[in-house]
Design an enzyme around this catalytic site. Structure first.
Site, PDB file in Angstrom:
ATOM      1  N   GLU A 239       0.887  -1.156   0.000  1.00 10.91           N
ATOM      2  CA  GLU A 239       0.000   0.000   0.000  1.00 10.91           C
ATOM      3  C   GLU A 239       0.919   1.198   0.000  1.00 10.91           C
ATOM      4  O   GLU A 239       1.624   1.439   0.981  1.00 10.91           O
ATOM      5  CB  GLU A 239      -0.886  -0.072   1.252  1.00 10.91           C
ATOM      6  N   CYS A 276      -2.390   7.817   5.235  1.00 13.30           N
ATOM      7  CA  CYS A 276      -2.384   7.469   3.807  1.00 13.30           C
ATOM      8  C   CYS A 276      -3.690   7.897   3.156  1.00 13.30           C
ATOM      9  O   CYS A 276      -3.772   8.000   1.940  1.00 13.30           O
ATOM     10  CB  CYS A 276      -2.138   5.984   3.608  1.00 13.30           C
TER      11      CYS A 276
END
Lengths: 495, 495
Positions: A239, A276
Site C-alpha cells: 500500500e 495514507c
C-alpha cells in the site's frame, strides 16, 4: 510525549543477521503446516489470546508508542484498541467460515464437460513477511492488519520492524510470542527482524510466500521489484501512495460550504496529515469563500512529525509545492521545535493542475493540502486523465446534482473507496471495507489491507477431485462438521 | 487433417503495427465503461450470442483448426463445444451474481471503530490482453477461457493470436465481433493483434489493465517481467509449466496396478502429450510390473505435434531426458512424417530423481513421461522438497492407506488441484475447479484460469461509503433490484 521513556538512539539498533533470518524463516516454514492444520476455532482462540495480551499491556505499550511516534496518548490508546478489535473481528470471521470460499460440485454426467466430484477451498500460502508502517505503530505494524490477516489465514508471520518504533516492535513481539506460546500455538509462527538489508533478504528468502507492506512509493516499489524478480515471484501487497482527491460540487458548496471546509481542515490535519488517506487535494468552485478555511488553518498549532525522515521528506515536498509557479500559498506552515510543523494550505486552479499534474499531484506526506479551484463543474471529469490510482475519492454533493453520478463513477474508476459527503480519514475495520486501489495506491488492485477480506490475500484455492469423504478436509465433507457456508453447484452459499 | 484447407505459410503472417495496436487499445478503453455499465443480464446475452455464432460456424472453424493444430476432427469439435459451453456457463454466473461479492455493512454506532454505511462490490479492471495458447486453438485461445472470463467480468479483450493458428484466430475474431455487434455490444470490446513484438507492446500499453497468458515458462516469464516492470505494474495471469506428478501407493498398485498403468498411459499420451495437465512423472513401487505399460506405450502410434516449434522443443527435451545417465529408456518414441511422434517412456528411481531433479523434473511438452520407482513409500514425501509449484498432483491409493493423508497434504501444498484415483487431463469447467497453482504452474497462485471463479481475476473491489440509495450501483441498493446474493454485516450471503 512522555519524558520517562527516552527516544531510541542509534545504539538501540541492531540489524538481524542473514543467519538469524534463516533460522526464523525455517521455524516459520516448519510451523506453517501445523498452523494451517489447526481448526478455525483454534486459530480464532490464538488471535483472541494475542488481543487480550496486548490490551492487558496497554499501560506499558502506549508510552513507548508516544515516545517513538510522537503521537498524543489518546491517539495511541485508540490505535491499540483498533488493533485488538481487528484481531478479535478476524477471530469471528474464522468461526463463520465464508473466507474459505468453500464450493462443492457433485459429479454430473449431464454437465457440458466430463465432471467428476470437485470440491474447492482456500488454503494458506505459507510464511508471510510484513513490513511495519511508520504512521501506525500499532494498527499497521507488528500486530497490525497485515499480521492479523495473515495469521487468520493460517500463515506464520515475520515482521520487519519499522526503524521509527523499534522498541515498541520488540516489546509487542515479546507479548505476541508469549501469548501465542501460552495459547499453544506452534513454535515459530511469529518473529521480528530489524534492519534495511535484512528486509530485502526477507523478501527474497526462498521460504517467504507473500509480503505485506505499507509505506512510500519509492520504498514499496523497490521491494515489489525484488518480490517479482525472484526465481519464483511471490505476491507483494504494497500500500503505497495516494492524494485522496475530494470534489466539492457547486451546489454542495452553496448549501453548506462552511461545514465542508471545516470538515476538510479537520481531515487534512488529523495526525499531522500523516495518514495514507489524508485528503491532499480538494476541488472547489473558484468563487468559494476560503477566508474561514485560511483562518482555520492559520490557527492550528504545530504537531511533531513521526521522525526525522518523514520531516525531511515533508519539508522537501512542501518546498516543491510552495515554490511552484502555479501555486499560491494561502497558509505557510512553520517548523517548530522537535520537528513539529503547523499545517500549510496551498491553492491552484484546475487548468494549472492539469498542466503540472506530475508535480502538483505528488503525495506530500504531512500537514499540507492543496485547494484546486474550478470554473466549470463539468470540467472536473478531466481530472480523471491526470489522477493516478487512489485509495479514496470523495465527493461532496447534493443528491440531485447533475454531476454527482459522473463524479462517483470517476471515483470508482480510480479508487478502492468512494466516500459521499464524508471524509476519507478513519477507515472502518469492517467486512465491506476496501483499503486499496489501482497503482500506485497499491501494487495489488484486487485486494484490501483493511477489513475482513484482507485475509483473502494470504489464501489460495485448492480443488479436491474425487477424494473420498474420510480423506477430505473437514470443510468439504458432506456432513459439514465445521458449519462452513458452501456454494453447492454454483448456488448462493448455504451452511 | 483435411487437405482442402492448406496450412498457413509465412506469407499469411502480418504483424499488427504499433499504431494499429494504439487504435485497438483506445477503442477498448472507450468501450470499457460502457461494457461495465451494462446490466449483468445484458452481458450474459452478449456471451450467449458469441457462443451461438461459434456453434453455428463449427463446420467452417473445425477444418481450419484441424489444419493448423494437427488435431483430429473429434478433438476439435469437442474443444469448440467446451468453448461455447464455457461462454454460456459464464453467462449463467452473471445472472446469479455471486461473482460480484457484494457486501453491505450498515452504519453501526456500537462497532469497534467508527462505522458509517459501507457497501462493497467488484468492478471490472478495464481492457485485458489475452495471449492464445498453442495447444487449445479454441478453449484457451481467441474466444477461450481467458476471453470468456474477462468479458464476463466486463472487461474489453484484445487477443494476441498464437502464430500456430492465425487463420483460426482471424476467422474466430470476425465471428465474435459480428456476434457482439449484432447483439448491440459497445464498439471496440474485442480485437485481435498478431506478431511477437506487438504482443510485448500490448503488455506494456498504458491502457492495458491485466494480461491472461497460457504457454511456456520462458515465454510467460518474459511477459510477466514486462508486466511488472511497467511504471504501473498490472496483474499478469500466466499459466506456465507443470509436470503433474502422480503417486501410486504400494497398496493401490497391488490392488489394481494394471488398470492404473493403462489409465496412466491414456492420460500421458492424450493429445500427443500436449496438455498442461499431462502426467509427466509417475511414482510406482520398484517391484511394480511394468511390462504391460511398456507394451502399451510401444504399441501406440505416432501423432503429429502442434507445430515445428513444439516439435523442436520436444525433441530437445526428450534427448536431454533419454541421454541422462540416471534414466533408462523403456520405450523410445520415434519421429514419423510431418513431425509426428510416437510416445516415449523413461524410468528412473527416487534417489536419482532427488539428486537430478532440476533436469529430470523439467516439463517435456509432448508424448513423453517418466516412471520413478521407489523402495520405501514413506520416502515419497521427500519429493515435496524438489517439486516446484504444480497445476495438479494425483494420488492413486486405497482409502485406508497410511500414506494417503500425507500425500494429499503434499498435493495441496504444491498444487491447485489434487486428484484421487483419477487423472489430471480433462479439466472440468465448473464452479469448484482450480486450474492454477504456485509458481511456475502460474504467476498468480491465488487464481484459476478454468472454472467460473476465473472471472474474479478481472475484477477489483470498490467500497461505497455513505452513498445515497439513488446514487448507489443497483447491486448495492437496499431493494436489491438485480437479486444479487449479498453478505450483510458479515453473515453468509442472502438474496
Amino acid at each position: 510525549m512522555t519524558t520517562d521513556t527516552p527516544e531510541p538512539t542509534i545504539e538501540d539498533r541492531r540489524d538481524t543477521t542473514p543467519e538469524e533470518l534463516d533460522v526464523l524463516m525455517e521455524r516459520a516454514a516448519a510451523a506453517a503446516p501445523l498452523l494451517a492444520a489447526l481448526a478455525p476455532a483454534e486459530r480464532a482462540r490464538l488471535l483472541r489470546a494475542v488481543a487480550e495480551a496486548l490490551d492487558a499491556a496497554a499501560d506499558e505499550l502506549v508510552p513507548i508508542a508516544q515516545a517513538e511516534a510522537h503521537y498524543p496518548e489518546a491517539r495511541c490508546r485508540g490505535e491499540l484498541g483498533r488493533t485488538t478489535f481487528q484481531l478479535r473481528l478476524f477471530a469471528d470471521v474464522l468461526e463463520e467460515g465464508s473466507h474459505l470460499e468453500a464450493m462443492i460440485d457433485p459429479a454430473d454426467p449431464d454437465w457440458g464437460t466430463p465432471r467428476p466430484d470437485v470440491r474447492r477451498l482456500l488454503v494458506p500460502l505459507g510464511p508471510v513477511v510484513v513490513f511495519g508502517a511508520s504512521n501506525f505503530p500499532f494498527a499497521f505494524a507488528t500486530a497490525g492488519g497485515d499480521t492479523a490477516s495473515a495469521l487468520a489465514a493460517g500463515c506464520p508471520v515475520i515482521v520487519k520492524a519499522h526503524p521509527g518504533h523499534l522498541r515498541l516492535a520488540r516489546r509487542t513481539t515479546e507479548i505476541v510470542i508469549d501469548a501465542l506460546d501460552a495459547a499453544g500455538a506452534p513454535e515459530g509462527v511469529f518473529g521480528l527482524v530489524e534492519g534495511v538489508e535484512v528486509g530485502r533478504l526477507a523478501v527474497l528468502h526462498p521460504l517467504t510466500r507473500a509480503v505485506g507492506f505499507t509505506g512510500s512509493i519509492p520504498g514499496g516499489r523497490a521491494l515489489f521489484d525484488l518480490a517479482v524478480s525472484r526465481p519464483d515471484p511471490i505476491p507483494f501487497y504494497g500500500e503505497l501512495g495516494s492524494v485522496n482527491p475530494v470534489f466539492v460540487t457547486r451546489a454542495a458548496m452553496e448549501a453548506r460550504g462552511g461545514d465542508i471546509l471545516s470538515g476538510y481542515a479537520d481531515s487534512a490535519t488529523l495526525g499531522a496529515g500523516q495518514f495514507c488517506t489524508k485528503p491532499g487535494v480538494v476541488f472547489v468552485p473558484e468563487d468559494a469563500a476560503l477566508d474561514a478555511l485560511v483562518t482555520d488553518f492559520a490557527g492550528r498549532t504545530a504537531a511533531p512529525l513521526l521522525n526525522e525522515r518523514v520531516a525531511d521528506g515533508f519539508a522537501r515536498g512542501l518546498d516543491t509545492l510552495a515554490g511552484h509557479p502555479a501555486t499560491k500559498v494561502l497558509v505557510q506552515g512553520a517548523e517548530g521545535e522537535d520537528g513539529a510543523w503547523s499545517p500549510s494550505l496551498l491553492r491552484t486552479d484546475l487548468d494549472s493542475l492539469l498542466e503540472h499534474s506530475e508535480t502538483l499531484l505528488e503525495e506530500c506526506f504531512g500537514p499540507c493540502t492543496l485547494v484546486v479551484t474550478y470554473a466549470d463543474e463539468r470540467r472536473l471529469l478531466e481530472a480523471a486523465g491526470v489522477l493516478h490510482g487512489q485509495l479514496t475519492v470523495t465527493v461532496h454533493g447534493e443528491e440531485d446534482d447533475a454531476i454527482a453520478p459522473a463524479l462517483l463513477a470517476l471515483g470508482a474508476s480510480l479508487a478502492g473507496r468512494v466516500v459521499w459527503n464524508g471524509w476519507p480519514t478513519g477507515v472502518a475495520v469492517t467486512h465491506a471495507m476496501t483499503h486499496g486501489g489501482p497503482y500506485p495506491a497499491t501494487t495489488a488492485p484486487l485486494h484490501t489491507s483493511v477489513g475482513t477480506t484482507a485475509i483473502q490475500r494470504f489464501l489460495r484455492p485448492v480443488t479436491y477431485q474425487s477424494v473420498p469423504q474420510s480423506l477430505l478436509p473437514e470443510a468439504l465433507r458432506d456432513d459439514n462438521p465445521l458449519g462452513v457456508p458452501r456454494r453447492v453447484d454454483g448456488a448462493a452459499p448455504t451452511v
